[in-house]
Motif scaffolding. Structure first.
Motif, PDB file in Angstrom:
ATOM      1  N   GLY A 180       7.184  -5.028  17.722  1.00 44.26           N
ATOM      2  CA  GLY A 180       6.673  -6.383  17.600  1.00 44.26           C
ATOM      3  C   GLY A 180       6.533  -6.838  16.161  1.00 44.26           C
ATOM      4  O   GLY A 180       6.345  -6.046  15.236  1.00 44.26           O
ATOM      5  N   THR A 181       6.655  -8.159  16.026  1.00 38.55           N
ATOM      6  CA  THR A 181       6.609  -8.786  14.704  1.00 38.55           C
ATOM      7  C   THR A 181       5.249  -8.557  14.031  1.00 38.55           C
ATOM      8  O   THR A 181       5.189  -8.304  12.827  1.00 38.55           O
ATOM      9  CB  THR A 181       6.895 -10.290  14.873  1.00 38.55           C
ATOM     10  N   GLN A 182       4.176  -8.633  14.811  1.00 37.75           N
ATOM     11  CA  GLN A 182       2.858  -8.464  14.191  1.00 37.75           C
ATOM     12  C   GLN A 182       2.681  -7.053  13.632  1.00 37.75           C
ATOM     13  O   GLN A 182       2.147  -6.871  12.543  1.00 37.75           O
ATOM     14  CB  GLN A 182       1.748  -8.778  15.193  1.00 37.75           C
ATOM     15  N   TYR A 183       3.171  -6.051  14.368  1.00 39.39           N
ATOM     16  CA  TYR A 183       3.092  -4.673  13.867  1.00 39.39           C
ATOM     17  C   TYR A 183       3.874  -4.547  12.562  1.00 39.39           C
ATOM     18  O   TYR A 183       3.396  -3.970  11.579  1.00 39.39           O
ATOM     19  CB  TYR A 183       3.624  -3.682  14.917  1.00 39.39           C
ATOM     20  N   LEU A 184       5.076  -5.113  12.553  1.00 42.33           N
ATOM     21  CA  LEU A 184       5.918  -5.003  11.354  1.00 42.33           C
ATOM     22  C   LEU A 184       5.294  -5.725  10.161  1.00 42.33           C
ATOM     23  O   LEU A 184       5.383  -5.267   9.030  1.00 42.33           O
ATOM     24  CB  LEU A 184       7.324  -5.554  11.647  1.00 42.33           C
ATOM     25  N   LEU A 185       4.637  -6.862  10.453  1.00 47.08           N
ATOM     26  CA  LEU A 185       3.970  -7.582   9.355  1.00 47.08           C
ATOM     27  C   LEU A 185       2.855  -6.734   8.759  1.00 47.08           C
ATOM     28  O   LEU A 185       2.651  -6.717   7.548  1.00 47.08           O
ATOM     29  CB  LEU A 185       3.415  -8.915   9.865  1.00 47.08           C
ATOM     30  N   GLY A 186       2.147  -6.006   9.625  1.00 52.20           N
ATOM     31  CA  GLY A 186       1.082  -5.115   9.149  1.00 52.20           C
ATOM     32  C   GLY A 186       1.650  -4.069   8.200  1.00 52.20           C
ATOM     33  O   GLY A 186       1.108  -3.807   7.121  1.00 52.20           O
ATOM     34  N   LEU A 187       2.765  -3.477   8.608  1.00 53.06           N
ATOM     35  CA  LEU A 187       3.420  -2.454   7.794  1.00 53.06           C
ATOM     36  C   LEU A 187       3.922  -3.065   6.475  1.00 53.06           C
ATOM     37  O   LEU A 187       3.788  -2.471   5.403  1.00 53.06           O
ATOM     38  CB  LEU A 187       4.585  -1.867   8.608  1.00 53.06           C
ATOM     39  N   LEU A 188       4.431  -4.274   6.593  1.00 49.13           N
ATOM     40  CA  LEU A 188       4.965  -4.967   5.422  1.00 49.13           C
ATOM     41  C   LEU A 188       3.861  -5.250   4.396  1.00 49.13           C
ATOM     42  O   LEU A 188       4.079  -5.150   3.178  1.00 49.13           O
ATOM     43  CB  LEU A 188       5.601  -6.278   5.899  1.00 49.13           C
ATOM     44  N   PRO A 203       1.518 -26.591   9.395  1.00 47.99           N
ATOM     45  CA  PRO A 203       1.261 -25.667  10.487  1.00 47.99           C
ATOM     46  C   PRO A 203       2.247 -24.501  10.493  1.00 47.99           C
ATOM     47  O   PRO A 203       3.383 -24.634  10.018  1.00 47.99           O
ATOM     48  CB  PRO A 203       1.443 -26.540  11.744  1.00 47.99           C
ATOM     49  N   GLY A 204       1.770 -23.388  11.065  1.00 50.82           N
ATOM     50  CA  GLY A 204       2.613 -22.192  11.091  1.00 50.82           C
ATOM     51  C   GLY A 204       2.222 -21.286  12.248  1.00 50.82           C
ATOM     52  O   GLY A 204       1.280 -21.586  13.004  1.00 50.82           O
ATOM     53  N   PHE A 205       2.925 -20.174  12.342  1.00 46.52           N
ATOM     54  CA  PHE A 205       2.734 -19.258  13.476  1.00 46.52           C
ATOM     55  C   PHE A 205       1.354 -18.601  13.374  1.00 46.52           C
ATOM     56  O   PHE A 205       1.099 -17.830  12.454  1.00 46.52           O
ATOM     57  CB  PHE A 205       3.843 -18.208  13.438  1.00 46.52           C
ATOM     58  N   HIS A 206       0.476 -18.912  14.347  1.00 46.04           N
ATOM     59  CA  HIS A 206      -0.919 -18.441  14.263  1.00 46.04           C
ATOM     60  C   HIS A 206      -1.026 -16.914  14.296  1.00 46.04           C
ATOM     61  O   HIS A 206      -1.934 -16.335  13.726  1.00 46.04           O
ATOM     62  CB  HIS A 206      -1.758 -19.079  15.360  1.00 46.04           C
ATOM     63  N   ARG A 207      -0.073 -16.262  14.983  1.00 41.55           N
ATOM     64  CA  ARG A 207      -0.171 -14.793  15.075  1.00 41.55           C
ATOM     65  C   ARG A 207       0.100 -14.129  13.718  1.00 41.55           C
ATOM     66  O   ARG A 207      -0.463 -13.076  13.431  1.00 41.55           O
ATOM     67  CB  ARG A 207       0.793 -14.255  16.130  1.00 41.55           C
ATOM     68  N   THR A 208       0.935 -14.740  12.928  1.00 39.82           N
ATOM     69  CA  THR A 208       1.165 -14.208  11.582  1.00 39.82           C
ATOM     70  C   THR A 208      -0.069 -14.442  10.715  1.00 39.82           C
ATOM     71  O   THR A 208      -0.529 -13.560   9.999  1.00 39.82           O
ATOM     72  CB  THR A 208       2.398 -14.888  10.953  1.00 39.82           C
ATOM     73  N   ARG A 209      -0.600 -15.675  10.821  1.00 41.40           N
ATOM     74  CA  ARG A 209      -1.798 -16.003  10.026  1.00 41.40           C
ATOM     75  C   ARG A 209      -2.922 -15.025  10.342  1.00 41.40           C
ATOM     76  O   ARG A 209      -3.608 -14.532   9.449  1.00 41.40           O
ATOM     77  CB  ARG A 209      -2.215 -17.443  10.344  1.00 41.40           C
ATOM     78  N   GLU A 210      -3.086 -14.718  11.653  1.00 38.24           N
ATOM     79  CA  GLU A 210      -4.150 -13.787  12.051  1.00 38.24           C
ATOM     80  C   GLU A 210      -3.936 -12.409  11.443  1.00 38.24           C
ATOM     81  O   GLU A 210      -4.882 -11.745  11.039  1.00 38.24           O
ATOM     82  CB  GLU A 210      -4.222 -13.670  13.586  1.00 38.24           C
ATOM     83  N   VAL A 211      -2.685 -11.954  11.405  1.00 35.37           N
ATOM     84  CA  VAL A 211      -2.414 -10.634  10.811  1.00 35.37           C
ATOM     85  C   VAL A 211      -2.849 -10.661   9.349  1.00 35.37           C
ATOM     86  O   VAL A 211      -3.540  -9.748   8.871  1.00 35.37           O
ATOM     87  CB  VAL A 211      -0.922 -10.251  10.916  1.00 35.37           C
ATOM     88  N   PHE A 212      -2.478 -11.722   8.626  1.00 35.92           N
ATOM     89  CA  PHE A 212      -2.856 -11.828   7.207  1.00 35.92           C
ATOM     90  C   PHE A 212      -4.382 -11.805   7.067  1.00 35.92           C
ATOM     91  O   PHE A 212      -4.927 -11.102   6.236  1.00 35.92           O
ATOM     92  CB  PHE A 212      -2.290 -13.113   6.575  1.00 35.92           C
ATOM     93  N   TYR A 213      -5.055 -12.599   7.898  1.00 38.47           N
ATOM     94  CA  TYR A 213      -6.538 -12.644   7.825  1.00 38.47           C
ATOM     95  C   TYR A 213      -7.115 -11.264   8.139  1.00 38.47           C
ATOM     96  O   TYR A 213      -7.960 -10.751   7.422  1.00 38.47           O
ATOM     97  CB  TYR A 213      -7.107 -13.664   8.820  1.00 38.47           C
TER      98      TYR A 213
END
Ligand SMILES: Cc1ncc(COP(=O)(O)O)c(C=O)c1O
Length: 469
Positions: A180-188, A203-213
């Motif tokens: 999943g993209t969220q897992y990969l973003l975490g690793l990134l 506006p942007g993809f909320h799931r990415t924003r949440e990972v960053f937060y």
């Protein structure tokens, strides 16, 4: 295997389109990116894919034949020519349902979720056969943990596919598979460092924003204009990483034009920054010419490409991947292969066999036709029943559209009124980090999972619920 290509054809250039297309093929053949014996797309398919006339393709092909780059085999098509391929090879830049049918019950719920796919088109029998063959005693090694980065053979297939379909240039070693993209973003974030300053479309993809937060990184929202992320604003910020969805901005559906792409790449070059390009549904483009991914346009190693099989195949397979530029790959190898692979080895190898046997290409081709047809139907229904009281936003590609509804209702009222008619539409305000889209209420409608009669029924019910049209 038939090659699919995604060149950038520029109508503003003096050079005619057929010359640009001819030069693209010539270059790719010379560099060895198109290999001896590979079939090149038919005139008809390529003209449709690139939204250009068949005559343009024909003229380019005639020139390639005349110069011996490709040869025509009677009743078979055009193939990359053997002799030229070998002698001119300059360098290898790339190593190498259930059946929902047409029946809609009266009180069925119509769900315009954007996470749905066309289940009726899923190749059950082929997938089952390949999954069975992959899971056999002879392949017992698949029961043991595999490569942390993901199965090499699958990464090879992905690299090949990305080059052909999205213009991404990479070797399998640059690909890291993950669930999943969220897992990969975490690793990134670990690879890029938590001290980096991130920015994201607003506006942007909320799931990415949440990972960053959740990862506790500083996150700066950057507004959009009609071409996507506002690079001037990005330039003024002190961000060193930016996350964008250029093929189909989420949720606004903007397809970032080539000039903006180049500006973004220039920003990354000048600031020694990185661009995270999330190309989640770039395979599905309905209008205009396909624009290659940022990754393929960048020559300075500043783009991290994120891809997924969630939209193009099915979401629960959880196979997503990122393509790391060399500098980040080194950090990954040095510090982060401690993390084991998160996708089942069996699923990875089933996917590999599915791709290797040519089913993936066929499936994708079918899905492009299916989603194009579904979107066309949805737009027809909207224009017919909802007329001038709505504006459709972001219909050039992807599996969802936005509707801006002009009947005085707020976003919440639109959603609740639809719910009373058993129709589910979705909010867009959740994607805004700083602005408040109250003045212009919009709802999101995904169409991938609905049949045409379901969409028709849904739109008719929305007309009643919203009292418009
Ligand atoms: C913007 C965006 N990125 C990525 C994804 C895919 O996420 P995943 O790979 O975790 O399924 C989606 C799916 O809805 C999406 O909308």
């Amino acid at each position: 295997m038939v090659i699919e290509i995604t060149p950038f054809l520029d109508t503003n250039k003096k050079e005619p389109l057929y010359v640009q297309l001819y030069s693209y093929f010539k270059n790719e053949i010379q560099k060895g990116n198109m290999k001896t014996g590979e079939k090149i797309p038919s005139k008809r398919n390529l003209a449709r894919h690139l939204a250009i006339s068949q005559h343009t393709v024909e003229t380019a092909y005639e020139q390639l034949i005349a110069e011996g780059y490709v040869e025509s085999k009677p009743r078979k098509g055009l193939y990359v020519n053997e002799i030229l391929q070998d002698s001119l090879l300059i360098h290898q830049s790339k190593p190498n349902v259930w059946d929902r049918s047409n029946h809609v019950e009266n009180d069925d719920e119509i769900d315009f979720s954007h996470g749905q796919i066309a289940l009726e088109e899923f190749p059950y029998n082929v997938w089952k056969k390949i999954a069975n063959a992959t899971f056999s005693k002879e392949q017992d090694y698949l029961l043991i943990n595999g490569d942390r980065q993901g199965e090499f053979s699958l990464r090879e297939q992905i690299a090949h596919y990305l080059y052909q379909s999205r213009g991404v240039r990479c070797v399998p070693d640059q690909i890291v598979i993950g669930a999943g993209t969220q897992y990969l973003l975490g690793l990134l974030i670990l690879i890029l460092g938590r001290q980096s300053i991130f920015s994201i479309e607003d506006p942007g993809f909320h799931r990415t924003r949440e990972v960053f937060y959740d990862q506790g990184v500083t996150t700066i929202p950057i507004s959009l204009d009609e071409h996507g992320m506002n690079v001037e604003e990005l330039n003024k910020s002190n961000a060193s990483i930016t996350y964008v969805t250029p093929s189909h901005q989420f949720p606004m559906g903007i397809v970032m034009p080539i000039n903006r792409r180049m500006e973004l790449i220039q920003w990354a070059k000048e600031k020694k920054a990185f661009i995270i390009e999330d190309d989640y549904d770039g395979e599905f483009r309905y209008k205009g010419r396909p624009i290659p991914a940022l990754q393929g346009l960048d020559s300075s190693g500043r783009v991290i490409y994120l891809g997924t099989f969630s939209k193009s195949f099915f979401p629960s397979i959880r196979i997503s991947y990122m393509v790391l530029p060399p500098s980040l790959l080194q950090i990954y190898h040095e510090r982060y292969t401690i993390y084991k692979q998160t996708v089942s080895r069996l699923h990875q190898m089933t996917m590999f066999n599915f791709m290797k046997e040519g089913h993936w290409e066929r499936h994708l081709h079918k899905m492009r036709t299916t989603y194009r047809r579904k979107q066309k139907k949805l737009l027809e229904m909207i224009h017919f029943f909802l007329c001038k009281d709505v504006v459709v936003i972001g219909a050039d590609s992807g599996l969802h559209i936005l509707l801006s509804v002009h009947n005085g209702m707020t976003e919440n009222e639109l959603i609740n009124a639809a719910k009373t008619k058993k129709v589910k539409v979705y909010p867009t305000s959740i994607y805004f980090a700083t602005q408040d889209p109250k003045d212009q209420p919009m709802v999101l409608l995904g169409f991938g999972g609905l049949s045409e009669p379901e969409m028709e029924k849904g739109v008719k019910l929305l007309k009643e619920a919203w009292n418009i049209g």
